[in-house]
Design an enzyme around this catalytic site. Sequence first.
Site, short mmCIF file in Angstrom:
data_model
loop_
_atom_site.label_atom_id
_atom_site.label_comp_id
_atom_site.label_asym_id
_atom_site.label_seq_id
_atom_site.Cartn_x
_atom_site.Cartn_y
_atom_site.Cartn_z
N HIS A 23 0.96 -1.10 0.21
CA HIS A 23 -0.03 0.04 -0.24
C HIS A 23 1.04 1.24 0.07
O HIS A 23 0.84 1.93 0.99
CB HIS A 23 -1.04 0.22 1.29
N HIS A 79 -10.52 -9.84 -6.86
CA HIS A 79 -10.35 -8.29 -6.22
C HIS A 79 -9.58 -7.54 -7.26
O HIS A 79 -8.47 -8.19 -7.77
CB HIS A 79 -9.48 -8.64 -4.99
N GLU A 81 -7.65 -4.98 -6.70
CA GLU A 81 -6.45 -4.42 -6.25
C GLU A 81 -5.27 -4.76 -7.10
O GLU A 81 -5.04 -6.00 -7.31
CB GLU A 81 -5.96 -4.40 -4.87
N ASP A 83 -2.30 -5.58 -6.92
CA ASP A 83 -1.25 -6.77 -6.31
C ASP A 83 -1.77 -8.13 -6.92
O ASP A 83 -1.16 -9.21 -6.94
CB ASP A 83 -0.91 -6.80 -4.84
N HIS A 147 -11.39 -7.20 1.71
CA HIS A 147 -11.17 -5.83 2.39
C HIS A 147 -11.67 -4.43 1.47
O HIS A 147 -11.64 -3.30 1.67
CB HIS A 147 -9.93 -5.27 3.09
N ASP A 166 -7.63 -12.00 -0.30
CA ASP A 166 -6.94 -11.34 0.95
C ASP A 166 -7.33 -11.92 2.20
O ASP A 166 -6.15 -11.99 3.16
CB ASP A 166 -7.17 -9.86 0.86
N TYR A 194 -1.57 -8.59 9.69
CA TYR A 194 -2.37 -8.51 8.58
C TYR A 194 -3.80 -8.04 8.95
O TYR A 194 -4.68 -6.94 8.44
CB TYR A 194 -2.31 -9.45 7.73
N HIS A 227 -2.21 -14.14 -0.57
CA HIS A 227 -0.76 -13.89 0.23
C HIS A 227 -0.49 -15.00 1.34
O HIS A 227 -1.24 -15.27 1.77
CB HIS A 227 -0.83 -12.48 0.90
FE1 FEO Z 1 -6.32 -5.91 -1.05
FE2 FEO Z 1 -3.75 -8.15 -1.47
O1 FEO Z 1 -4.82 -6.78 -2.03
#
Ligand code: FEO
Length: 394
Positions: A23, A79, A81, A83, A147, A166, A194, A227
């Site tokens: 982030h 998701h 995002e 990543d 999230h 996530d 996390y 992750h």
């Molecule tokens: Fe919300 Fe691992 O990205």
Amino acid sequence: MKVQVKNNVYWLGKVDWELQSFHGDDYSINNGSSQNAYLILEEKKILVDTVWSPHSSEFLENLKKEVDLNELDAIIVQHGEVDHSGALPAIMAERPDLPIYCTANGVKSLTGQFHHPEWDYRVVKTGDSLDVGNGKSLVFVEMPMLHWPDSMASYLTGDNILFSNDAFGQHFGVGELFNDRADQCILFEEAIKYYANILTPFSALAKRKLQEIINMNLTIDIIAPSHGVIWRDNPLQIVEKYVQWSDNYQEDQITIVYDTMWDGTKKLAHKLAQDITDLAPDTVVKVFSVAHTDKNDIMTEVFKSRAIAVGSPTMGNDILSSVAGWLYFLKELKMKNKKAAVFGCYGWSGESNKVLREKLTEAGFAVVEPEAKVNWMPTEEDMLGMRNIAEALV
Ligand code: FEO
């Protein structure tokens, strides 16, 4: 290279050993991380998520070694995002007709980031499924605000794998990939860090969603997040942790966070720690200088605590900027069910305690009455007064 997860399901991601922040620089990473993508090679060839944009070329190269892109039937974007969606543009450049399964909010985030409204989006809701062949299907579960509004999970029937994105993840680079092969201390420290730093604001939603998943009575053999480790040994252990963490979690811990100018406020912090230990020997007490300790690591300790004390000297009719910035982050996390106390030294006007009270109240903490507002350097009497705060917190 791909690693078998179970039967025809493979991990195909990136262990990001040298990643130091996430982030932007808002989340510190101490033990590497990974972006986990998965390849399902049944009658249909399905990719679940991708990796972060800088690893896009490497990922595409690896993907092509495992499957002819022309034979790929769909990509599940759980998701938006970057990543996890970062390699999507590279894949779509070669397969512009590839169906993308995502939530309605997923379409918004992907078009907002990549500007390709013409891509073949297939919007899914909780309970929708995709037949992958050989008697198996992917069942989708929307996970709004876990999230991001676009987040979802996917459950592969037959193999009983929950691709959780996530949720249940950690920023932890593990070459061995599976939870039973990872360092257990680091694994659970990274998992709670996390949760504390990313998911805490959404705990009420997490609690309801966990109950919804539990009520689905799914047999879950493996939880495969996006992750960190893949949970194959007792995968429900991380679900049980999330049930605890999402329920106004606290341990018997009190954390003291401060910054200081000429060590007066530091002396108060250390005396308070000693007084708490004297009064409650079983309570874990930790002290952190907010100027010298990683803010995410402090936040993890606050998440574990039943009470905190925050100290700052008065500076310019206010508090030190280090403490102010940290309190802003604390407010974002919307922690609940915790007490707080304030303390600090001053030379002239002495506003810091009032400001600390306001900020902690805004952050949702129940601020106790006793405080230490010390003019100049603490006297012996001032130091003895710290016991009043300790008693209120204990
Ligand atoms: Fe919300 Fe691992 O990205």
